[in-house]
Design a protein around this motif. Structure first.
Motif, PDB file in Angstrom:
ATOM      1  N   VAL A  54       0.833  -1.207   0.000  1.00 36.36           N
ATOM      2  CA  VAL A  54       0.000   0.000   0.000  1.00 36.36           C
ATOM      3  C   VAL A  54       0.863   1.250   0.000  1.00 36.36           C
ATOM      4  CG1 VAL A  54      -1.625   1.368   1.370  1.00 36.36           C
ATOM      5  CG2 VAL A  54      -2.007  -1.091   1.071  1.00 36.36           C
ATOM      6  N   ASN A  55       1.829   1.308   0.898  1.00 33.18           N
ATOM      7  CA  ASN A  55       2.650   2.510   0.988  1.00 33.18           C
ATOM      8  C   ASN A  55       3.593   2.680  -0.196  1.00 33.18           C
ATOM      9  OD1 ASN A  55       1.516   3.534   3.275  1.00 33.18           O
ATOM     10  ND2 ASN A  55       3.391   3.555   4.481  1.00 33.18           N
ATOM     11  N   SER A  56       4.037   1.565  -0.792  1.00 31.26           N
ATOM     12  CA  SER A  56       4.892   1.670  -1.985  1.00 31.26           C
ATOM     13  C   SER A  56       4.176   2.413  -3.093  1.00 31.26           C
ATOM     14  CB  SER A  56       5.284   0.279  -2.492  1.00 31.26           C
ATOM     15  OG  SER A  56       6.170  -0.352  -1.620  1.00 31.26           O
ATOM     16  N   ILE A  57       2.927   2.038  -3.303  1.00 31.87           N
ATOM     17  CA  ILE A  57       2.158   2.637  -4.393  1.00 31.87           C
ATOM     18  C   ILE A  57       1.600   3.992  -3.983  1.00 31.87           C
ATOM     19  CG2 ILE A  57       0.184   2.319  -5.929  1.00 31.87           C
ATOM     20  CD1 ILE A  57       0.643  -0.728  -5.636  1.00 31.87           C
ATOM     21  N   ALA A  58       1.037   4.068  -2.760  1.00 35.88           N
ATOM     22  CA  ALA A  58       0.407   5.312  -2.311  1.00 35.88           C
ATOM     23  C   ALA A  58       1.418   6.437  -2.170  1.00 35.88           C
ATOM     24  CB  ALA A  58      -0.318   5.086  -0.987  1.00 35.88           C
ATOM     25  N   ASN A  59       2.668   6.104  -1.881  1.00 33.77           N
ATOM     26  CA  ASN A  59       3.660   7.158  -1.666  1.00 33.77           C
ATOM     27  C   ASN A  59       4.334   7.625  -2.949  1.00 33.77           C
ATOM     28  OD1 ASN A  59       4.056   8.050   1.230  1.00 33.77           O
ATOM     29  ND2 ASN A  59       3.842   5.838   1.450  1.00 33.77           N
ATOM     30  N   ILE A  60       3.835   7.165  -4.082  1.00 34.51           N
ATOM     31  CA  ILE A  60       4.184   7.844  -5.329  1.00 34.51           C
ATOM     32  C   ILE A  60       3.481   9.203  -5.358  1.00 34.51           C
ATOM     33  CG2 ILE A  60       4.014   7.742  -7.843  1.00 34.51           C
ATOM     34  CD1 ILE A  60       4.146   4.698  -7.625  1.00 34.51           C
ATOM     35  N   VAL A  61       2.311   9.249  -4.687  1.00 35.05           N
ATOM     36  CA  VAL A  61       1.503  10.475  -4.667  1.00 35.05           C
ATOM     37  C   VAL A  61       2.260  11.674  -4.094  1.00 35.05           C
ATOM     38  CG1 VAL A  61      -0.549  11.531  -3.617  1.00 35.05           C
ATOM     39  CG2 VAL A  61      -0.708   9.272  -4.662  1.00 35.05           C
ATOM     40  N   PRO A  62       2.925  11.547  -2.921  1.00 40.06           N
ATOM     41  CA  PRO A  62       3.642  12.709  -2.398  1.00 40.06           C
ATOM     42  C   PRO A  62       4.804  13.178  -3.274  1.00 40.06           C
ATOM     43  CG  PRO A  62       3.237  11.124  -0.655  1.00 40.06           C
ATOM     44  CD  PRO A  62       2.891  10.454  -1.939  1.00 40.06           C
ATOM     45  N   ILE A  63       5.253  12.314  -4.192  1.00 37.47           N
ATOM     46  CA  ILE A  63       6.253  12.751  -5.167  1.00 37.47           C
ATOM     47  C   ILE A  63       5.604  13.708  -6.162  1.00 37.47           C
ATOM     48  CG2 ILE A  63       7.812  12.019  -7.011  1.00 37.47           C
ATOM     49  CD1 ILE A  63       8.024   9.313  -5.629  1.00 37.47           C
ATOM     50  N   LEU A  64       4.382  13.353  -6.557  1.00 38.40           N
ATOM     51  CA  LEU A  64       3.702  14.115  -7.591  1.00 38.40           C
ATOM     52  C   LEU A  64       3.048  15.378  -7.064  1.00 38.40           C
ATOM     53  CD1 LEU A  64       1.967  11.102  -9.408  1.00 38.40           C
ATOM     54  CD2 LEU A  64       4.154  12.178  -9.973  1.00 38.40           C
ATOM     55  N   THR A  65       2.561  15.329  -5.810  1.00 37.23           N
ATOM     56  CA  THR A  65       1.789  16.450  -5.276  1.00 37.23           C
ATOM     57  C   THR A  65       2.564  17.770  -5.260  1.00 37.23           C
ATOM     58  OG1 THR A  65       0.530  14.927  -3.882  1.00 37.23           O
ATOM     59  CG2 THR A  65       0.406  17.245  -3.335  1.00 37.23           C
ATOM     60  N   PRO A  66       3.781  17.831  -4.679  1.00 34.42           N
ATOM     61  CA  PRO A  66       4.491  19.120  -4.687  1.00 34.42           C
ATOM     62  C   PRO A  66       4.842  19.593  -6.089  1.00 34.42           C
ATOM     63  CG  PRO A  66       5.457  17.604  -3.086  1.00 34.42           C
ATOM     64  CD  PRO A  66       4.536  16.808  -3.938  1.00 34.42           C
ATOM     65  N   ILE A  67       5.132  18.619  -6.977  1.00 33.15           N
ATOM     66  CA  ILE A  67       5.456  18.998  -8.357  1.00 33.15           C
ATOM     67  C   ILE A  67       4.224  19.583  -9.038  1.00 33.15           C
ATOM     68  CG2 ILE A  67       6.168  18.115 -10.608  1.00 33.15           C
ATOM     69  CD1 ILE A  67       7.859  16.037  -9.107  1.00 33.15           C
ATOM     70  N   ALA A  68       3.058  18.932  -8.810  1.00 32.35           N
ATOM     71  CA  ALA A  68       1.808  19.449  -9.381  1.00 32.35           C
ATOM     72  C   ALA A  68       1.492  20.831  -8.839  1.00 32.35           C
ATOM     73  CB  ALA A  68       0.662  18.483  -9.072  1.00 32.35           C
ATOM     74  N   VAL A  69       1.691  21.007  -7.530  1.00 29.27           N
ATOM     75  CA  VAL A  69       1.458  22.322  -6.929  1.00 29.27           C
ATOM     76  C   VAL A  69       2.415  23.352  -7.517  1.00 29.27           C
ATOM     77  CG1 VAL A  69       1.564  23.656  -4.787  1.00 29.27           C
ATOM     78  CG2 VAL A  69       0.527  21.383  -4.784  1.00 29.27           C
ATOM     79  N   GLY A  70       3.674  22.940  -7.723  1.00 27.14           N
ATOM     80  CA  GLY A  70       4.661  23.848  -8.305  1.00 27.14           C
ATOM     81  C   GLY A  70       4.301  24.277  -9.718  1.00 27.14           C
ATOM     82  N   ILE A  71       3.629  23.389 -10.463  1.00 29.35           N
ATOM     83  CA  ILE A  71       3.202  23.713 -11.829  1.00 29.35           C
ATOM     84  C   ILE A  71       1.963  24.609 -11.811  1.00 29.35           C
ATOM     85  CG2 ILE A  71       2.254  22.751 -13.966  1.00 29.35           C
ATOM     86  CD1 ILE A  71       3.994  20.248 -13.407  1.00 29.35           C
ATOM     87  N   ILE A  72       0.996  24.263 -10.947  1.00 28.20           N
ATOM     88  CA  ILE A  72      -0.265  25.020 -10.889  1.00 28.20           C
ATOM     89  C   ILE A  72      -0.060  26.381 -10.233  1.00 28.20           C
ATOM     90  CG2 ILE A  72      -2.603  25.035  -9.925  1.00 28.20           C
ATOM     91  CD1 ILE A  72      -2.514  21.942 -10.064  1.00 28.20           C
ATOM     92  N   VAL A  73       0.686  26.376  -9.105  1.00 28.90           N
ATOM     93  CA  VAL A  73       0.883  27.619  -8.347  1.00 28.90           C
ATOM     94  C   VAL A  73       2.243  28.207  -8.733  1.00 28.90           C
ATOM     95  CG1 VAL A  73       0.949  28.659  -6.052  1.00 28.90           C
ATOM     96  CG2 VAL A  73      -0.501  26.657  -6.460  1.00 28.90           C
ATOM     97  N   TYR A  74       2.285  28.957  -9.810  1.00 32.88           N
ATOM     98  CA  TYR A  74       3.528  29.607 -10.212  1.00 32.88           C
ATOM     99  C   TYR A  74       3.692  30.964  -9.534  1.00 32.88           C
ATOM    100  CZ  TYR A  74       0.169  31.466 -13.623  1.00 32.88           C
ATOM    101  OH  TYR A  74      -0.942  32.020 -14.214  1.00 32.88           O
ATOM    102  N   ASP A  75       2.593  31.452  -8.915  1.00 32.86           N
ATOM    103  CA  ASP A  75       2.656  32.654  -8.076  1.00 32.86           C
ATOM    104  C   ASP A  75       1.881  32.341  -6.808  1.00 32.86           C
ATOM    105  OD1 ASP A  75       2.554  35.073  -6.817  1.00 32.86           O
ATOM    106  OD2 ASP A  75       1.674  36.186  -8.486  1.00 32.86           O
ATOM    107  N   GLU A  76       2.594  32.059  -5.706  1.00 36.10           N
ATOM    108  CA  GLU A  76       1.932  31.573  -4.499  1.00 36.10           C
ATOM    109  C   GLU A  76       1.055  32.618  -3.824  1.00 36.10           C
ATOM    110  OE1 GLU A  76       5.344  32.286  -1.058  1.00 36.10           O
ATOM    111  OE2 GLU A  76       5.171  30.301  -1.956  1.00 36.10           O
ATOM    112  N   THR A  77       1.062  33.843  -4.311  1.00 39.66           N
ATOM    113  CA  THR A  77       0.182  34.879  -3.752  1.00 39.66           C
ATOM    114  C   THR A  77      -1.184  34.895  -4.424  1.00 39.66           C
ATOM    115  OG1 THR A  77       0.928  36.599  -5.283  1.00 39.66           O
ATOM    116  CG2 THR A  77       2.195  36.315  -3.243  1.00 39.66           C
TER     117      THR A  77
END
Length: 481
Positions: free
Chosen positions: A391-414
């Protein structure tokens, strides 16, 4: 003739000591990994903490790589962690994982001065490799030490180390960063705490009740007979792993799905709260650290509320374990899904309401521990560590993607509108994850938990389980009613 009472062992025993040790193992490892959310802000914006220390000019994308890099290593060793717990024992595996991660924490300040954000990513990857072994070990240890009637209680208590570790990481990190120790002190303090824990773990941890040094015969008998009745195995005999049955099990796949989708929403909030508070709500790092801890303090409190409520419900038989878990999981995912949508419409003029929503969102999500996290032990006590590893092997791919996705979506954190997209995605995944768990999830022990399942599938007559059960009951010389 009067019935002989069931021997339950001491009210407070070695099983509770093992639970306490698991609590601290989770706490120190979580604190060691999550201090990054505060320390990274301090490292890249020294004026908000202690300007006497070096400031790094890292952009949002580079910072997101540093945050997510931990999980690049973390998901790799989840699966091997379950194997190592079975082969070398939980005691040795957790010791190695915590000691390795703590030493890496200590060397961060020295390395980043000459290696920059790239070497920081490398250190975080190595930390992830070590810490990836912890949770499979925790579930393996709980399966060995928890009598069936205390499984939810002991499992829930140990997992509150998640919330406490997060509180310690965010609260203490902000204080240290603003002190004379500066941001380097964060690494030194948390690394040192981890090493102190390792000493205590070496002294007091035991792999199983059978080999425990300080346990009473009464408590040992209680745990072993309860484990046998639940289909557990405390012996050193290795049980074959029914891989095909596991990966074709609908209840297990449902558990896997809910953990993946829940993980996206939770890690979004967990990793991005400081950035959101700083960018949208315009809070400085000291206030940021304080408000960042409030959701996890609430989560710790509500986790205990969930735990007490589940204990009362199950003890009084007001609902089955299956209904109890699903109810807790629904509260933990669907209410936060609605709150996430609401958060996206708030700005710096509504700080109090935004902090309230974020606090309730993370706090209520603590119910997923009782709701679904402990479901690996329900489905298969004998393979709990392996299941948690998968479960954790597969589920913890998510935290790899989440900050990257946020970094792409939120290019201006304000920009609040960019955060709205982040929160909406997390809310939808929360909703869908719990919906399918309600339909397909279960707490029934699966047929493939039996140590003779593979032989039975091959047409062989496996009588070892019942023979072992009779032998243990005979040895205990008990009448269980």
């Amino acid at each position: 003739m009067a019935a002989t009472a069931v021997i339950k062992g001491p009210v407070i025993g070695i099983r509770h000591l093992q639970t306490l040790l698991l609590f601290f193992s989770i706490l120190v490892n979580y604190a060691g990994r999550l201090n990054i959310s505060v320390s990274l802000v301090a490292m890249t914006n020294a004026d908000t903490t202690n300007p006497d220390f070096h400031e790094f000019d890292w952009d949002e994308k580079q910072r997101s790589y540093v945050i997510s890099s931990f999980y690049w290593g973390y998901f790799i060793t989840q699966f091997p962690g379950g194997y190592m717990a079975r082969k070398f024992g939980v005691k040795a595996t957790i010791l190695m994982a915590t000691l390795g991660s703590s030493l890496l924490n200590i060397i961060v300040p020295l390395c980043v001065y000459w290696g920059g954000w790239q070497i920081y990513c490398g250190i975080r990857i190595l930390q992830g490799l070590f810490q990836g072994m912890v949770f499979p070990c925790v579930h393996e240890h709980l399966a060995k030490w928890s009598p069936i009637d205390e499984r939810t209680r002991l499992g829930g208590l140990s997992h509150t180390g998640i919330e406490c570790g997060t509180i310690v990481a965010m609260g203490l990190s902000g204080i240290i960063a603003g002190s004379s120790l500066g941001w380097p002190g964060i690494s030194y303090v948390f690394g040192g705490i981890g090493i102190v824990f390792c000493v205590l773990w070496m002294i007091f941890a035991d792999n199983t009740p059978s080999e425990a040094r300080f346990i009473t015969d009464e408590e040992k008998i209680y745990i072993l007979t309860s484990q046998e009745s639940a289909g557990g195995n405390d012996s050193e005999r290795k049980i074959p792993i029914p891989w095909k049955a596991i990966f074709t099990s609908i209840p297990f796949l449902s558990l896997l799905s809910v953990r993946i989708l829940q993980g996206w929403g939770f890690t979004t909030m967990q990793a991005q709260i400081p950035a959101y508070l700083h960018g949208v709500l315009k809070m400085d790092i000291k206030s940021n650290a304080l408000y960042s801890t409030l959701p996890y303090l609430t989560m710790w409190i509500l986790s205990n509320v969930y735990l007490i409520a589940a204990d009362i419900i199950l003890k009084n038989k007001w609902a089955s374990l299956n209904v109890t878990r699903k109810t807790m999981n629904t509260i933990a995912l669907w209410i936060p899904a609605a709150l996430l949508i609401g958060i996206g419409f708030l700005d710096e003029n509504q700080k109090a309401l935004a902090v309230t929503f974020m606090t309730l969102n993370v706090g209520l999500n603590g119910g997923q521990t009782i709701g679904s996290s402990l479901n690996t032990i329900d489905l298969s006590p004998n393979h709990a560590g392996i299941l948690m590893g998968i479960v954790n092997s597969i589920a913890n791919i998510v935290p790899i993607l989440t900050p990257i996705a946020v970094g792409i979506i939120v290019y201006d954190e304000t920009q609040r509108t960019q955060w709205q997209i982040v929160f909406a995605i997390a809310a939808v995944l929360f909703f869908l994850g719990n919906l399918q768990f309600l339909i397909f999830g279960t707490t029934d022990t699966q047929p493939w938990n039996d140590e003779n399942f593979i032989k039975a599938e091959s047409g062989l007559n496996g009588r070892k389980t019942s023979e072992t059960h009779e032998r243990n009951l005979s040895k205990a010389n008990l009448e269980v009613y």
